[in-house]
Design an enzyme around this catalytic site. Structure first.
Site, mmCIF file in Angstrom:
data_model
loop_
_atom_site.group_PDB
_atom_site.id
_atom_site.type_symbol
_atom_site.label_atom_id
_atom_site.label_comp_id
_atom_site.label_asym_id
_atom_site.label_seq_id
_atom_site.Cartn_x
_atom_site.Cartn_y
_atom_site.Cartn_z
ATOM 1 N N GLY A 110 -2.634 -2.660 8.215
ATOM 2 C CA GLY A 110 -3.946 -2.631 7.561
ATOM 3 C C GLY A 110 -5.006 -3.331 8.396
ATOM 4 N N GLN B 168 -0.371 -12.591 0.619
ATOM 5 C CA GLN B 168 0.868 -11.975 1.108
ATOM 6 C C GLN B 168 1.599 -12.899 2.073
ATOM 7 O OE1 GLN B 168 0.082 -7.914 2.332
ATOM 8 N NE2 GLN B 168 -0.436 -7.324 0.254
ATOM 9 N N ARG C 153 -13.352 -0.589 4.460
ATOM 10 C CA ARG C 153 -14.777 -0.912 4.469
ATOM 11 C C ARG C 153 -15.529 0.126 3.642
ATOM 12 N NH1 ARG C 153 -17.744 -2.825 9.955
ATOM 13 N NH2 ARG C 153 -19.761 -3.395 9.096
ATOM 14 N N GLY D 264 1.316 5.050 3.688
ATOM 15 C CA GLY D 264 2.591 4.806 3.014
ATOM 16 C C GLY D 264 3.354 6.100 2.769
ATOM 17 N N HIS E 267 -7.006 -4.271 17.972
ATOM 18 C CA HIS E 267 -6.934 -2.867 17.538
ATOM 19 C C HIS E 267 -8.317 -2.490 17.011
ATOM 20 C CE1 HIS E 267 -5.845 0.904 15.824
ATOM 21 N NE2 HIS E 267 -6.090 0.495 14.597
ATOM 22 N N ARG F 6 -2.042 6.890 21.706
ATOM 23 C CA ARG F 6 -3.252 7.682 21.978
ATOM 24 C C ARG F 6 -3.558 7.694 23.480
ATOM 25 N NH1 ARG F 6 -6.737 5.140 16.895
ATOM 26 N NH2 ARG F 6 -6.301 6.823 15.408
ATOM 27 N N GLY G 25 0.837 -1.206 0.000
ATOM 28 C CA GLY G 25 0.000 0.000 0.000
ATOM 29 C C GLY G 25 0.864 1.245 0.000
ATOM 30 N N ALA G 26 1.986 1.149 -0.714
ATOM 31 C CA ALA G 26 3.054 2.153 -0.577
ATOM 32 C C ALA G 26 2.672 3.537 -1.090
ATOM 33 C CB ALA G 26 4.309 1.657 -1.293
#
Length: 328
Positions: free
Chosen positions: A133, A115, A95, A18, A190, A165, A12-13
């Site tokens: 991701g 992958q 999504r 990215g 997450h 956070r 997803g560079a």
């Protein structure tokens, strides 16, 4: 003597994360100011995405980073992951409108199965994999299960954004310097069910919990604020958090590669049964890192409220995992 370059693959560079990530890796922020890197960048085999990737590469070249020993653009994971030492799996299917969670899981299972298989086939046997991701924990689980010849411990998911956070919210609440907070952790998935836990946290040796001493704030303000921060950023900015996610990925990989100096950090890692989490589930734990290895902090007391929070995030993860088992 100068170090041999290491290979860093980023998927997803050409995306937002990215773009926020690559320049910092190339400048040495992730692996150290003495470690040359070769970037192996993967994007989907779509003309628009590949053209965008070319533009990012031109910018990387124009920065003239002394540590950037090479850049490659790929559309095939078997080429992008060849001999890679570090893999940051950022690209995932977001999504879309009207998309059910099951559809999202299925779409991502396809990506992360491919992958995982590619990493299994061609990556360094010591490759360190970070899945950014979303759904990150389950995507890491899918990639791990698709790479049976690589150690399961090499596959991790990013909970560092939740950790950072949480630290920021605690610092704002009690007037701490964020960098002084120690022994904070985030348990679980997450997602908004994650459990940010400051029961053991200290600032300059003093207990954060004793200083704040407000369970209602913890339950009704702190945990929902950290859990829903991503949604709040989308609502405000119209785009998802990219720079903060990239920053957390840098933090995660830097600590894993270079060590956390005895400090606790949060990583999503495959359980070996610690704290009653079933083996193999990729779960956020407190860890320390040294010599390229992470170690879960064991022996922490889990009180009734914490157990309830951990059970909730575990149930969500088990539901996600059950939703993809038939696809593996």
């Amino acid at each position: 003597m100068s170090k041999k370059p290491v290979r860093v693959a980023v998927t997803g560079a050409a995306g937002q994360i990215g773009y926020a990530l690559l320049f910092r890796i190339a400048s040495g922020e992730m692996l150290g100011k003495d470690q040359p890197v070769i970037l192996q960048l993967l994007e989907i085999p779509d003309e628009k995405a590949q053209n965008a990737l070319k533009g990012v590469i031109m910018e990387l070249e124009d920065c003239a980073f002394p540590l950037l020993a090479g850049i490659e653009a790929h559309s095939d994971p078997l080429q992008a992951f060849k001999d890679t030492d570090y893999a940051l799996l950022v690209g995932a299917r977001p999504r879309g409108p009207g998309m059910e969670r099951a559809d999202l899981l299925a779409a991502n299972a396809q990506i992360f199965t491919a992958q995982g298989k590619a990493l299994n086939a061609v990556a360094s046997r010591n490759v360190k994999v970070l899945v950014v991701g979303n759904p990150a924990n389950t995507n890491a689980y899918i990639a791990m299960k698709s790479a049976p010849d690589l150690p399961a411990k090499n596959f991790t998911a990013m909970l560092r954004l939740d950790h950072n956070r949480a630290a920021s919210q605690l610092a704002a609440k009690a007037g701490f310097k964020v960098g002084d907070i120690r022994k904070l952790t985030v348990w679980g998935n997450h997602s908004p069910t994650m459990y940010a836990d400051y029961r053991f946290a200290t600032v300059n040796g003093e207990s954060v919990k004793a200083k704040i001493n407000d369970q209602a704030w913890n339950k009704d303000v702190f945990l929902p604020t950290v859990g829903k921060r991503g949604a709040a950023i989308i609502a405000a900015r119209g785009l998802s958090s990219a720079a903060s996610a990239a920053n957390a990925a840098i933090d995660h990989m830097r600590d894993w590669a270079l060590g956390s100096g005895g400090e606790w950090v949060t990583m999503g890692v495959p359980s070996n049964g610690e704290y009653g989490i079933p083996a193999g589930i990729v779960f956020g734990f407190p860890v320390t890192t040294e010599n390229g290895e992470y170690k879960i902090v064991e022996g922490l007391e889990i009180d009734a409220f914490s157990q309830e929070c951990i059970d909730k995030t575990l149930a969500e993860l088990q539901g996600e995992q059950d939703g993809v088992k038939h696809l593996l």
